[in-house]
Design a protein around this motif. Sequence first.
Motif, short mmCIF file in Angstrom:
data_model
loop_
_atom_site.label_atom_id
_atom_site.label_comp_id
_atom_site.label_asym_id
_atom_site.label_seq_id
_atom_site.Cartn_x
_atom_site.Cartn_y
_atom_site.Cartn_z
N ARG A 40 0.84 -1.21 0.00
CA ARG A 40 0.00 0.00 0.00
C ARG A 40 0.88 1.26 0.00
O ARG A 40 0.62 2.21 -0.75
CB ARG A 40 -0.92 -0.01 1.22
CG ARG A 40 -1.84 1.18 1.30
CD ARG A 40 -2.84 1.00 2.44
NE ARG A 40 -3.81 2.07 2.46
CZ ARG A 40 -3.76 3.10 3.30
NH1 ARG A 40 -2.82 3.20 4.21
NH2 ARG A 40 -4.69 4.03 3.25
N GLN A 50 -6.01 3.46 -5.98
CA GLN A 50 -6.26 2.05 -6.27
C GLN A 50 -6.81 1.89 -7.69
O GLN A 50 -6.45 0.95 -8.39
CB GLN A 50 -7.22 1.45 -5.25
CG GLN A 50 -6.59 1.19 -3.91
CD GLN A 50 -7.53 0.44 -2.98
OE1 GLN A 50 -8.69 0.22 -3.26
NE2 GLN A 50 -6.99 0.03 -1.83
N GLN A 61 -10.26 -2.85 -9.55
CA GLN A 61 -9.83 -2.14 -8.34
C GLN A 61 -9.92 -3.05 -7.12
O GLN A 61 -9.10 -2.97 -6.21
CB GLN A 61 -10.69 -0.88 -8.16
CG GLN A 61 -10.41 -0.09 -6.90
CD GLN A 61 -11.24 -0.55 -5.71
OE1 GLN A 61 -12.34 -1.07 -5.85
NE2 GLN A 61 -10.69 -0.37 -4.52
N SER A 62 -10.89 -3.97 -7.11
CA SER A 62 -11.05 -4.87 -5.98
C SER A 62 -9.84 -5.79 -5.80
O SER A 62 -9.53 -6.22 -4.69
CB SER A 62 -12.33 -5.71 -6.11
OG SER A 62 -12.28 -6.50 -7.29
N SER A 65 -7.49 -3.69 -3.77
CA SER A 65 -8.06 -3.59 -2.43
C SER A 65 -7.88 -4.89 -1.65
O SER A 65 -7.50 -4.87 -0.48
CB SER A 65 -9.54 -3.23 -2.53
OG SER A 65 -10.12 -3.20 -1.25
N ASP A 66 -8.15 -6.02 -2.28
CA ASP A 66 -8.01 -7.32 -1.61
C ASP A 66 -6.57 -7.56 -1.16
O ASP A 66 -6.33 -8.08 -0.07
CB ASP A 66 -8.47 -8.45 -2.52
CG ASP A 66 -9.97 -8.51 -2.71
OD1 ASP A 66 -10.70 -7.81 -1.96
OD2 ASP A 66 -10.43 -9.25 -3.61
N GLU A 68 -4.27 -5.17 -0.50
CA GLU A 68 -3.93 -4.21 0.55
C GLU A 68 -4.64 -4.51 1.86
O GLU A 68 -4.14 -4.16 2.93
CB GLU A 68 -4.22 -2.79 0.07
CG GLU A 68 -3.28 -2.36 -1.04
CD GLU A 68 -3.50 -0.93 -1.50
OE1 GLU A 68 -4.34 -0.21 -0.91
OE2 GLU A 68 -2.81 -0.52 -2.45
N ARG A 69 -5.79 -5.15 1.81
CA ARG A 69 -6.51 -5.53 3.03
C ARG A 69 -6.03 -6.89 3.56
O ARG A 69 -6.48 -7.34 4.61
CB ARG A 69 -8.02 -5.60 2.78
CG ARG A 69 -8.66 -4.24 2.64
CD ARG A 69 -10.18 -4.28 2.47
NE ARG A 69 -10.57 -5.01 1.25
CZ ARG A 69 -11.19 -6.20 1.24
NH1 ARG A 69 -11.52 -6.80 2.35
NH2 ARG A 69 -11.49 -6.78 0.09
#
Length: 108
Positions: A40, A50, A61-62, A65-66, A68-69
Amino acid sequence: MAKSVPASKIRPELDLSNWPIEIVKTLHSEQHIKFTKLIRLMRKQAQLSQVEAAAALKVRQSFISDIERGERRVDLLEFLTICKAYGKNPFEFILDLVNSSSNQVFNE
């Protein structure tokens, strides 16, 4: 014939003495959390959202996100592609990961 230069003369050695020796499920481990925080941070240092990162990598984008989470693992080939898209030397990223303390990463 050209004389080869030892790797240690080109790049510093990785000190893995504090790295865990056992293979564990990595999602949500301390090392994985550090990895995702650094991914990140690398994106932010590249001044990419993102959405922009996803467009550069031709993914949704997901996907970003996935990662980075901490909900998605990243394989080596994906990691190298992400580093290239973010303008980061993969070896420098690994040095940051191995040599940084959790406090350094979490305070970024």
